[in-house]
Design a protein around this motif. Structure first.
Motif, mmCIF file in Angstrom:
data_model
loop_
_atom_site.group_PDB
_atom_site.id
_atom_site.type_symbol
_atom_site.label_atom_id
_atom_site.label_comp_id
_atom_site.label_asym_id
_atom_site.label_seq_id
_atom_site.Cartn_x
_atom_site.Cartn_y
_atom_site.Cartn_z
ATOM 1 N N LEU A 1 37.874 -43.755 34.121
ATOM 2 C CA LEU A 1 39.270 -43.627 33.669
ATOM 3 C C LEU A 1 40.068 -42.702 34.573
ATOM 4 O O LEU A 1 41.225 -42.978 34.886
ATOM 5 C CB LEU A 1 39.309 -43.129 32.219
ATOM 6 C CG LEU A 1 39.077 -44.269 31.233
ATOM 7 C CD1 LEU A 1 38.609 -43.761 29.886
ATOM 8 C CD2 LEU A 1 40.362 -45.082 31.060
ATOM 9 N N LYS A 2 39.443 -41.608 34.999
ATOM 10 C CA LYS A 2 40.140 -40.673 35.900
ATOM 11 C C LYS A 2 40.499 -41.378 37.204
ATOM 12 O O LYS A 2 41.615 -41.251 37.709
ATOM 13 C CB LYS A 2 39.263 -39.451 36.201
ATOM 14 C CG LYS A 2 39.159 -38.470 35.037
ATOM 15 C CD LYS A 2 38.260 -37.298 35.411
ATOM 16 C CE LYS A 2 38.245 -36.245 34.319
ATOM 17 N NZ LYS A 2 37.286 -35.166 34.599
ATOM 18 N N THR A 3 39.542 -42.119 37.755
ATOM 19 C CA THR A 3 39.807 -42.843 39.005
ATOM 20 C C THR A 3 40.900 -43.881 38.784
ATOM 21 O O THR A 3 41.819 -44.022 39.593
ATOM 22 C CB THR A 3 38.515 -43.547 39.500
ATOM 23 O OG1 THR A 3 37.483 -42.568 39.577
ATOM 24 C CG2 THR A 3 38.705 -44.194 40.858
ATOM 25 N N ALA A 4 40.799 -44.605 37.664
ATOM 26 C CA ALA A 4 41.764 -45.683 37.412
ATOM 27 C C ALA A 4 43.178 -45.131 37.260
ATOM 28 O O ALA A 4 44.136 -45.745 37.724
ATOM 29 C CB ALA A 4 41.354 -46.480 36.171
ATOM 30 N N CYS A 5 43.312 -43.957 36.604
ATOM 31 C CA CYS A 5 44.690 -43.461 36.374
ATOM 32 C C CYS A 5 45.115 -42.453 37.444
ATOM 33 O O CYS A 5 46.270 -42.016 37.451
ATOM 34 C CB CYS A 5 44.858 -42.883 34.968
ATOM 35 S SG CYS A 5 44.181 -41.253 34.708
ATOM 36 N N ARG B 1 39.141 -50.908 44.704
ATOM 37 C CA ARG B 1 38.738 -51.983 43.801
ATOM 38 C C ARG B 1 37.625 -51.527 42.869
ATOM 39 O O ARG B 1 36.515 -51.274 43.284
ATOM 40 C CB ARG B 1 38.317 -53.197 44.620
ATOM 41 C CG ARG B 1 38.319 -54.410 43.760
ATOM 42 C CD ARG B 1 38.409 -55.755 44.395
ATOM 43 N NE ARG B 1 39.690 -56.376 44.627
ATOM 44 C CZ ARG B 1 40.594 -56.654 43.692
ATOM 45 N NH1 ARG B 1 40.415 -56.297 42.449
ATOM 46 N NH2 ARG B 1 41.703 -57.272 44.030
ATOM 47 N N LEU B 2 37.947 -51.373 41.581
ATOM 48 C CA LEU B 2 36.952 -50.917 40.618
ATOM 49 C C LEU B 2 36.071 -52.071 40.164
ATOM 50 O O LEU B 2 34.901 -51.886 39.868
ATOM 51 C CB LEU B 2 37.643 -50.267 39.414
ATOM 52 C CG LEU B 2 38.318 -48.925 39.719
ATOM 53 C CD1 LEU B 2 39.219 -48.494 38.579
ATOM 54 C CD2 LEU B 2 37.266 -47.862 39.983
ATOM 55 N N ILE B 3 36.644 -53.268 40.087
ATOM 56 C CA ILE B 3 35.868 -54.477 39.749
ATOM 57 C C ILE B 3 36.417 -55.639 40.570
ATOM 58 O O ILE B 3 37.523 -55.560 41.093
ATOM 59 C CB ILE B 3 35.927 -54.805 38.233
ATOM 60 C CG1 ILE B 3 37.367 -55.040 37.772
ATOM 61 C CG2 ILE B 3 35.280 -53.716 37.415
ATOM 62 C CD1 ILE B 3 37.442 -55.591 36.351
#
Ligand code: DON
Length: 303
Positions: free
Chosen positions: A141-145, A219-221
């Motif tokens: 979540l930290k990486t995504a936001c 790219r996370l997924i």
């Protein structure tokens, strides 16, 4: 493109003008303390521009919205093996229903109802300690936001642990059908803690950008999984209210009983709304209405 900043300010005014704020979730006592007269909306477009209105920096309990992120992690770890343990069909039942799980021999209908999310959490937990699994979820979540300011509210987790009888029943049912790899209390402890993550509406909109297919992100997924997660959000993201959400809002979305909704306009924008009062399906009442108005005004729809 219509003036998004102006539209969000207008929605903020309209939502506050209508006095019916819905009912906050009372089955987790700590969530019942949240004042219901709150409204926030944030949109992050594919190019990263942020638009916001209302209480958009106030952290709230993300609850079931984390199920999208834990599913992304579980698919990354286990791949399509996961689908042996959980289905991909809308449930047509309340998010915490027990009856369907027994009828269908312990294989939850989809990864977003509680039974399915407990299986997904169990998969994320397998082979390690709850704190390691939680650290991965929080880091995702930290990486995504793009912010380190993401925390688990331990009082909310403790409150749900003390009152989570239905989830304990679901977990034990799953175990009785051999569909739990870890002891029920460890899987549930991990589940309650990731549901108790707190983020602001702005942070959540930013975190949702990995589901938009934004070109500049780490790219996370994979792009294929992005599509598939969106498909599941569309068909199952609002439980027995998923058809109504598709009809009114027309884009994929995932709700949480903390009153948040993450909604995605594929290739265009990530949207987060928050208003703690819920409708009869357990989804944010004003959040859903604001999204319905926003997608109409912006002409956003996947249909
Ligand atoms: O397991 C529960 O009941 C909560 N931790 C999450 C439920 C939830 O957010 C349902 N969504 N609208």
């Amino acid at each position: 493109m219509p003036d998004l900043a102006q539209i969000l300010n207008r929605l903020d005014r309209e939502m506050r003008a209508d006095g019916d704020w819905g009912e906050v979730a009372a089955y987790i006592p700590e969530l019942a303390r949240v004042p219901k007269d709150r409204f926030a909306i944030a949109v992050v477009t594919a190019d990263g521009s942020l638009y916001r209105a209302g209480d958009a920096d106030e952290p709230f309990s993300v609850q079931s919205i984390t199920k999208v992120f834990t599913l992304a992690i579980a698919l990354g770890r286990s791949g399509d093996q996961l689908w042996h343990r959980v289905g991909r069909e809308p449930s047509g039942r309340a998010f915490n229903s027990i009856v369907q799980l027994e009828q269908e021999n312990g294989r939850p209908r989809n990864p977003f109802i509680n039974a399915g999310a407990i299986v997904v959490t169990d998969e994320v937990l397998s082979g390690r300690e709850p704190r390691e699994a939680l650290a991965e979820i929080v880091q995702f979540l930290k990486t995504a936001c793009g912010s380190d300011d993401v925390y688990i509210n331990n009082a909310v987790a403790a409150s749900e642990t003390a009152h989570g009888h239905r989830n304990f029943a679901l977990a034990h049912f799953l175990a009785s059908f051999d569909n739990l790899l870890n002891p029920p209390d460890l899987t549930l402890g991990t589940y309650f803690h990731h549901c108790a993550l707190e983020m602001s509406t702005v942070q959540l909109a930013r975190a949702g950008r990995f589901l938009v297919n934004a070109p500049d992100l780490p790219r996370l997924i994979s792009a294929t999984r992005v599509r598939r997660l969106n498909a599941l959000m569309m068909t199952c993201g609002h439980y027995d209210g998923s058809g109504d959400f598709a009809y009114r809002v027309g884009i994929p979305g995932k709700s949480g009983v903390g009153g948040g909704i993450l909604a995605i306009v594929p290739n265009v924008a990530s949207i987060a709304v928050w208003s703690p009062g819920l409708n009869r399906y357990g989804n944010s009442a004003k959040g859903t209405e604001a999204l319905a108005r926003l997608t109409r005004l912006m002409d956003w729809s996947v249909f």
